[in-house]
Design an enzyme around this catalytic site. Structure first.
Site, mmCIF file in Angstrom:
data_model
loop_
_atom_site.group_PDB
_atom_site.id
_atom_site.type_symbol
_atom_site.label_atom_id
_atom_site.label_comp_id
_atom_site.label_asym_id
_atom_site.label_seq_id
_atom_site.Cartn_x
_atom_site.Cartn_y
_atom_site.Cartn_z
ATOM 1 N N TRP A 160 -17.277 -56.552 -11.018
ATOM 2 C CA TRP A 160 -16.522 -57.659 -11.608
ATOM 3 C C TRP A 160 -15.629 -58.362 -10.588
ATOM 4 C CZ3 TRP A 160 -10.989 -57.387 -13.223
ATOM 5 C CH2 TRP A 160 -10.318 -56.343 -12.576
ATOM 6 N N ASP A 161 -15.294 -57.667 -9.508
ATOM 7 C CA ASP A 161 -14.319 -58.259 -8.603
ATOM 8 C C ASP A 161 -14.899 -59.452 -7.847
ATOM 9 O OD1 ASP A 161 -15.889 -56.537 -7.146
ATOM 10 O OD2 ASP A 161 -14.280 -55.125 -6.747
ATOM 11 N N GLU A 182 -8.641 -48.044 -14.453
ATOM 12 C CA GLU A 182 -9.555 -46.925 -14.719
ATOM 13 C C GLU A 182 -8.832 -45.586 -14.877
ATOM 14 O OE1 GLU A 182 -12.388 -47.143 -11.540
ATOM 15 O OE2 GLU A 182 -13.479 -48.793 -12.473
ATOM 16 N N LYS A 185 -3.959 -47.358 -12.372
ATOM 17 C CA LYS A 185 -4.491 -47.424 -11.012
ATOM 18 C C LYS A 185 -4.181 -48.789 -10.388
ATOM 19 C CE LYS A 185 -9.114 -46.644 -8.948
ATOM 20 N NZ LYS A 185 -10.546 -46.656 -9.317
ATOM 21 N N GLN A 186 -4.019 -49.789 -11.233
ATOM 22 C CA GLN A 186 -3.926 -51.154 -10.720
ATOM 23 C C GLN A 186 -3.373 -52.077 -11.789
ATOM 24 O OE1 GLN A 186 -8.199 -50.574 -10.973
ATOM 25 N NE2 GLN A 186 -8.364 -52.786 -10.812
#
Lengths: 757, 757
Positions: free
Chosen positions: B332-333, B463, B571-572
């Site tokens: 997706w990035d 995630e 995580k982000q």
């Protein structure tokens, strides 16, 4: 007493598929099992399983992560012990055969079968096979073959040996319930005498070994284990063999002492008969007016006893020793579905099964560390050697409830037996370490002025719902785990305060556990007025109505887990299982609401489901519904309900059928030392009679439409509550209570299959 | 204009680990990549990667289930093209070498290195290596080796060929970010002429092939591709080679036509230089007052352009073509972190990348069916060929947000370019099928009088939190997907009503999408007054404070997923990523609260995290914090921040660093046709200058502490909002706005590393 159904024959079972019959007529003794393979035709699934004899292999993950279970453990499929080589004198081998009759005597453990065998040249003979497991002599299995002339009536050459198996391909299957093949072991064989074959099997990775011996009782002629007879003369047409299966050894040594190999068939038959007499004396259960059911429940208890490890180092594989499905692993259902039968009828066996959990406590402690929990122990979701072997954590390790399940079983064992010795030596350690796990794993949450102790990201018994917060069942059992550790600690303190101190338990610890127990959060839906399976279950949509036709079931074989998880659909009883375990938690009216609600969203794709629905329906007075659920559960393998009996029997369901009769139709439960009985017998059954024991008191309970009778057969005085009337029984005095007429309203209920989902 | 930093040398990078340097100095052209392998020493990680050239293998699961991704797709590690065999005349091979300098010219794409090579006998020589990729001629790579005497100054025998690789063991690792080896392909080689090697590679399972040619520009002497020179005489000490890498072919044919192989190094260098001139003209970005950063951002854009597939059949692998980490998959990035740069500077490239998604729409439709969703398409979480290749669904397929991410990127592409042709031919199909997916996948829930449209059992970008309900990011993006399909449908309807009808879209459908968009539930915490990551995120406990020291990070390499999932730890950027995408959603004060809150629970274990935290900090006026986050992100691979650059560059982060400058420090976003710019330049930077295009209007933006200047370099009139002042720019007229002084309060903030978690 009417004639009881103790013989299982070909007429009593679902079909004549050979693999199905191998399972259904399998014999075992807790140590090893012999599937009822056709003795002539070769068979793809080998025949012998030894409890706790497994190979390991690395689990390969598509994408691995830290803390994943590392090794697969797989029970070994060992060579078929029943196979026989038979040739005509002209060298025509008999290569196919057909089972024409079978009779498994559940009172003696003797299996008698008749086969017709054929050669490729069209020659036929008859072979009768009589086989029996040693039970107290549980290293032994014996077999007698009797040959009769068919269209061939000449000389026969018969030979028999344990074959070194050819390498088998691993079976990969998307169905997790299937048989898998482990890596092939190293097999060595020799012949200490012309009549005896020694067979040593050693696993390559798990470093376990077993030595087996095959002995022929008649003297061998010419070559090893070979015998010649003539169907046309008066020579003996009977050949007996005996197999000795040694214990599983982790030293890979071959015991130089050849074991006793002169037990005659008669000796083994007597041993078996004696064993089964004792089992039936302890746990007789009889259903009048329904011979099929009477047979089914006898069969179920027979197989449950056959499959249960008795040595304290093994437990009950998910398929017993009747098949290698689920890789011979032990799961939570040992404690929740099978142990109650042993606890109430054969506490020494129950103790051995709990001892297995005690033996694997070190592995469970390590597993808790692996999962980032600093105190306590986390039992493996599926295992043989105590280490986690579940390769799919959302329906494996996330089922933390196994910890509380095992603790619950220890508590029930103690409550029933008052065996303080076991608690002090083993049981308390289990309950303490599991309680410590919950204390560390759980988390406080403040909602207004309410402080809750919660358990997050868990999976309950319902594997169609995963990684949720506050699964009611898990939380309720964890709460009990906290209460139980405090209760047992006090009991030990009364007995030996130093012993408690040696466990490092302080009164502050006990106060802490008590506080946690009081605050464990139990989700409740104000909207539905029922206990809620988890924080989000009731807010999910129902499973789509266009996916309810039979070809969609079981859902796990037709839909991706993510698809299943996002619906409000349950594989099995989950919240209801907690209601069954804690009958005083909720009112009768709430139970009725919950039963109805969860019935509407449960597929019963798990064999553990129907028995619980049956028990609760019975408790609710909906005897007819209870009966319908029960009939599915009682005869699950005999009718091949789940279509996978070929992989092995559904052991937990065998235990569940006993629970359905005892806890369901007769409403039995033990609380505060009082044995509760309530008559919920459905109209379809004339009378239910069974025995169980509470401590040293052996009770016989008889229920029929007219009365409920509880008799103290032997042992000390006991208090019983029969249909709500509290009484004290002394030896040989029974109490009879007139039964209340069951309301007939629920008799109108729709069929079970119709109101699923 | 000050001297710009366009040369990356050994002094500019983190260390001299060979594998790290191979990645950092790798060259590529969207079609294939050549890692900067030492030409003499042999190396375990082979050197060449071809975009979209992969092998497949069955994914093996510990426990498989229905609908799981079936095949692994792994980009092939192909033979090192830089390797050279060099011997002394006495037959002493040079076996080790050491890179003494390197210079990658980001304006020409030429890499110049110097090595010192040694034989085992201690003889040394110098080798200069100059290499360059064809860029418009993107089947070519060229290299020139120049030899100089060391302590050895005699005759040299030089030979070169593409080696058939030895079978390599698959690398199994618990780190999913690592390189994996695919099954070895079939390699055949021959020599159409003494100077040319033909090399045909064919995969066994995926049935793809590529033909490569290696040509030596000097005539071979004696044997194939072999050359002799004498360092002591005047003969040429320079050898040039050219490699042609054919396109990926799924017919396994070897094109009989030998391609043009007489491009001189000069031709390739000119081609490359021309290409990069154009790139820099379109997307120049310059940072005054910070040479290190100026170099870093040039390097990042250079590598981003090198790694991006240009043929509409390939996209941008997670590591570009610089390494085989993440198996060469597209995630997706591409759309969320890398495409914006292309959309705003090189729309033709953006179109090619979106075309790849259009090409794989059939696979995405099938995947939706596999996941039990009857309409629409679900893009694979990780893939090369369009089929799902993620073997761990909780952090794979459950990240359904990829559908909305791709749709969002299509929308941005259209908003920027007004390329209605692409929308009508390709883009609308993507947006329509993803919208249909959400419509089918979501579920209505009534809470009091509020009807919500919810998305259950999903995983958001974070995630470390899996299978939750109503992930804010997912829901917000899905809502946008619904809005976008309606908006584009109306646009098409205006253009060609029949075309819309041909998609089967009715006005009722559009009304339905509009209704769904209006009702998508967006979780909000009344308690914290922030948008909530998901229904349960905020109610989980914080990650334990005793597990915050560096040895615990990244958490995924130290804790079981279940352990991580049950904590409130990210995580982000997750919710914040949505806030970045939709800058008008929330107030400045709420953004500040959210930024602070999520900063406290985010580990930045993902390379996608810091750029978003930087952008939002900049928007909030906290320029110093923005700067600190940015400096980590801008130089991530040059400082080897994640310690795994050896496996390849973090391509998404390269794009993220551009976003941080453009969307962060200069506050750029496009809304309703207006280009918004706001000056958030941190004090550490003197001036930021960059170019981008909106439609056909090319803008140059200059920001410094005194002013913000936006100039329309060419193209039509455009409206801009500069620091809140709306203006209309016509060609060659710029607007200057006095900058507001940045508040200094946040300059006191603690270091970023100190306020993590």
């Amino acid at each position: 007493m009417t004639l009881r159904a103790y013989h299982l024959t070909l007429n009593d079972v679902a079909n004549d598929n050979p693999e199905y019959l191998e399972t259904v007529f399998s014999l075992a003794n807790g140590h090893f099992g012999v599937r009822a393979n056709d003795p002539i035709s070769s068979n793809p699934i080998t025949g012998t399983l030894i409890n706790g004899f497994y190979e390991v292999a690395p689990i390969i993950y598509g994408e691995a992560a830290v803390g994943y279970a590392k090794q697969r453990q797989t029970i070994l499929n060992l060579p078929d012990l029943r196979h026989l080589n038979v040739m005509t004198v002209s060298g025509h081998p008999f290569t196919t055969s057909h089972r024409t009759s079978a009779d498994l005597d559940l009172r003696t453990g003797v299996l008698t079968e008749q086969y017709q065998a054929s050669s490729q040249q069209g020659e036929t003979i008859g072979i009768a096979v009589e086989s029996v497991m040693g039970q107290n002599l549980n290293n032994y299995w014996g077999v007698t073959y009797t040959f009769t002339a068919g269209n061939y009536a000449g000389p026969l050459v018969v030979s028999k040996s344990i074959a070194v198996p050819a390498a088998a391909e691993a079976i990969a299957s998307a169905d997790p319930r299937k048989t898998r093949m482990a890596g092939m072991p190293i097999c060595k064989t020799d012949f200490p005498s012309p009549n005896v074959q020694r067979y040593h099997i050693q696993t390559k990775q798990s470093k376990l070994s077993v030595t087996m011996y095959l002995a022929m009782t008649a003297p061998a002629q010419g070559t090893l284990l070979r015998y010649r007879m003539d169907l046309s003369d008066d020579s003996a047409h009977t050949l007996s063999y005996q197999v000795y299966v040694g214990n599983v050894d982790d030293h890979n040594t071959i015991d130089p002492l050849v074991p006793t190999l002169d037990n005659s068939m008669q000796t083994l038959k007597l041993d078996s008969q004696h064993f089964w007499q004792q089992i039936w004396a302890q746990s007789e259960i009889m259903v009048d007016g329904h011979k099929e059911l009477d047979l089914a429940i006898h069969y179920n208890l027979f197989q449950l006893n056959q499959g249960a490890g008795r040595d304290g180092r093994t437990a009950i594989p998910a398929k017993g020793l009747s098949g290698s499905g689920y890789e011979g692993h032990y799961f939570w259902d040992t404690e929740m579905y099978m142990l109650p039968y042993f606890t109430y009828t054969n506490p020494a066996m129950a103790r051995q099964l709990l001892l297995y959990r005690y033996q694997t406590l070190p592995q469970a402690k390590q597993r808790a560390r692996d999962m980032g929990v600093e105190h306590g122990a986390l039992y493996a979701w599926r295992t043989i050697n105590g280490q986690e072997a579940s390769p799919f954590f959302p329906a494996g390790t996330a089922q933390y409830h196994i910890d509380a399940d095992i603790a619950y079983a220890v508590g029930k064992y103690y409550e029933t037996t008052k065996d303080l010795d076991f608690i002090e030596q083993c049981g308390f350690a289990i309950v303490l370490e599991t309680a410590k796990f919950w204390a560390d794993f759980g988390t406080w949450r403040q909602i207004g002025d309410q402080a809750r102790f919660e358990f997050l990201t868990v999976t309950g018994p319902d594997e169609y719902t995963a990684l949720v917060n506050n699964n009611y069942y898990t939380n309720r059992l964890a709460k009990h785990n906290f209460e139980l550790v405090v209760q047992l600690a006090h009991r030990i303190m009364d007995d030996d305060p130093n012993l408690l101190a040696s466990y490092g338990v302080t009164t502050a610890d006990l106060a802490h556990f008590t506080q946690l127990a009081a605050h464990v959060y139990l989700p409740y839906s104000e909207d539905q007025q029922i206990n809620e399976q988890d924080d989000s279950f009731l807010s999910k949509p129902r499973w789509p109505s266009d996916r309810l036709t039979p070809e969609h079931f079981p859902l796990l074989l037709h839909y991706h887990p993510l698809t299943i998880y996002r619906y409000q659909v349950a594989k099995q009883a989950d919240t209801l299982l907690a209601e069954y375990l804690f009958p005083r938690d909720i009112s009768a009216v709430q139970l009725k609401r919950e039963h109805k609600y969860y019935e509407g969203v449960t597929t019963h794709d798990s064999s553990l489901s129907r028995s619980i629905f049956s028990i609760l329906a019975a408790r609710m007075g909906e005897s007819e519904k209870a009966y319908r659920y029960f009939m599915d559960t009682a005869r699950m393998d005999l009718v091949n309900l789940q279509k996978n009996t070929a992989d092995g029997l559904h052991l937990a369901n065998l235990g569940g059928s006993w629970l359905a009769l005892v806890s369901g139709f007769s409403g039995f439960y033990l609380a505060d030392g009082v044995a509760h009985v309530a008559n919920h017998l459905p109209a379809e059954l004339n009378q239910l009679t069974y025995r169980l024991r509470v401590g040293d008191s052996i009770l016989e309970i008889v229920l029929n439409a007219q009365e409920t009778q509880v008799t103290l057969i032997e042992g000390p005085t006991i208090r019983v509550d029969v249909n709500g009337s509290l009484q004290t029984l002394t030896a040989k005095v029974h109490t009879k209570v007139q039964v209340k007429v069951t309301p007939t309203a629920d008799r109108e209920a729709k069929p079970v299959s119709g109101d699923k989902i």
